[in-house]
Design an enzyme around this catalytic site. Sequence first.
Site, PDB file in Angstrom:
ATOM      1  CG  HIS A   1      -7.147  -1.407  -1.879  1.00 23.32           C
ATOM      2  ND1 HIS A   1      -7.965  -0.490  -1.252  1.00 23.32           N
ATOM      3  CD2 HIS A   1      -6.006  -1.480  -1.142  1.00 23.32           C
ATOM      4  CE1 HIS A   1      -7.333  -0.006  -0.194  1.00 23.32           C
ATOM      5  NE2 HIS A   1      -6.152  -0.585  -0.104  1.00 23.32           N
TER       6      HIS A   1
ATOM      7  CG  ASP B   1      -2.095  -6.818   0.081  1.00 27.02           C
ATOM      8  OD1 ASP B   1      -3.325  -6.910   0.016  1.00 27.02           O
ATOM      9  OD2 ASP B   1      -1.513  -6.109   0.922  1.00 27.02           O
TER      10      ASP B   1
ATOM     11  CE  LYS C   1      -7.492  -2.300   2.881  1.00 26.77           C
ATOM     12  NZ  LYS C   1      -7.383  -1.263   3.892  1.00 26.77           N
TER      13      LYS C   1
ATOM     14  CG  HIS D   1      -0.135  -1.382   2.656  1.00 29.93           C
ATOM     15  ND1 HIS D   1      -0.033  -1.730   3.978  1.00 29.93           N
ATOM     16  CD2 HIS D   1      -1.040  -0.388   2.591  1.00 29.93           C
ATOM     17  CE1 HIS D   1      -0.858  -0.983   4.689  1.00 29.93           C
ATOM     18  NE2 HIS D   1      -1.486  -0.157   3.870  1.00 29.93           N
TER      19      HIS D   1
ATOM     20  CG  ASN E   1     -10.401   1.928   2.016  1.00 33.40           C
ATOM     21  OD1 ASN E   1     -10.159   2.648   1.048  1.00 33.40           O
ATOM     22  ND2 ASN E   1      -9.550   1.758   3.016  1.00 33.40           N
TER      23      ASN E   1
ATOM     24  CB  SER F   1      -3.454   0.828  -1.064  1.00 36.01           C
ATOM     25  OG  SER F   1      -2.110   1.190  -0.821  1.00 36.01           O
TER      26      SER F   1
ATOM     27  CD  GLU G   1      -0.352  -2.685  -2.311  1.00 37.98           C
ATOM     28  OE1 GLU G   1      -1.316  -1.986  -2.664  1.00 37.98           O
ATOM     29  OE2 GLU G   1       0.566  -2.244  -1.600  1.00 37.98           O
TER      30      GLU G   1
END
Length: 370
Positions: free
Chosen positions: A195, A192, A226, A122, A34, A167, A163
């Site tokens: 990423h 979230d 990440k 997640h 990541n 992810s 998210e």
Amino acid sequence: MFYQNIATELEKRKQEGSLRKLSVPINGIDFYSNDYLGLAQNQELIEKINQICNSQKHKLGSTGSRLLSGNSAYFEELECYLAQIFESESTLIFNSGYMANVGVFSCLPKRGDTILYDELSHACIKDGMRLSFAEKFSFKHNDLNDLEIKLKRAKGQIFIATESVFSMDGDFAPLAEMEKLSEKYNAQFIVDEAHSTGVFGQYGSGLVCHLGLSLKIPIRIHTFGKAIGTHGACVTGPKILTEYLINFSRPFIYTTAMPFHNLVSIKMAFEQLTKEPDLQHKLYENIAFFKNQLQPKLKTIASSSAVQVVLISGNETIKNAGQKIQEQGFIVKPILSPTVKKGSERLRICLHSYNTELEIKELCDILHGL
Ligand SMILES: Cc1ncc(COP(=O)(O)O)c(C=O)c1O
């Protein structure tokens, strides 16, 4: 009996081809980490962090929780600095993204409230919700109609969780449309940004800021393990939210605070990003190049993020595909069920600013030949 029972469970996993095993990193071209911007291996950054740590008298560990001996002026200054980056009134640092999500979702929604979460959220969002007494319902992935149907039935204070960049799929949530729905139903929208932090937005501020939605979506989880290349996370929000988390969020309260070295790493990684916006641009170029190289015969998920996916169903088949790629010097991790739904096993390809076009082209050739 106890050990027999756990051995049976492990054996079942083995039979299903889904037994998880630790492995130490092997040499090869990195299409799996990541570290999207290469900050974890940026020598200039590492030296700068070491220099600062060596030049200042500091303790090895923080020696206590934030509410006891673990706090420092550096901590609080860093939180103010992060608030500027993330266009937020305040931020609160957690030891990891996992803890930040558990900390938020376990304590904000109460009995009688409702959490609506994207079905692909997640595990740490789900684990946090399990600790809350609120009702929870998933909505179909990125499906605004399904979300609205569930919003109409929801009781108490409503929370929507998603998210910004998924992810395991790499696709974006329709943040602007979801935000409109959250306004319509008076819901708190929590995003979230694990990423997208570092990857999108000025200075790595994330997708919400990039879309100009920072005021409309104040509660976000940004992680630093990440693209930021280090470790930890923060929750953004109004000052009153931070104050509430300090008082009620158990993963914040009952743990030893981050050590100084980690705090310096976070600060310096963001400073590096402000100095080197080209890292983001190089990553965007690589994403575009990869998508361009990939032939349509491969089953993929539409994604414009650093996470790209090639779907190959079946745990054994996907493991073999990963192995074949590895034998040719490229590291791509197969994602098995139950981490993803059975039948949607995949190769998760992480693109980086430091991958060369030749490496990407060679990887695509291998993928086409699978
Ligand atoms: C979407 C998402 N949220 C949170 C986390 C957890 O973050 P951390 O690794 O900092 O605990 C991850 C990491 O896998 C993630 O992918």
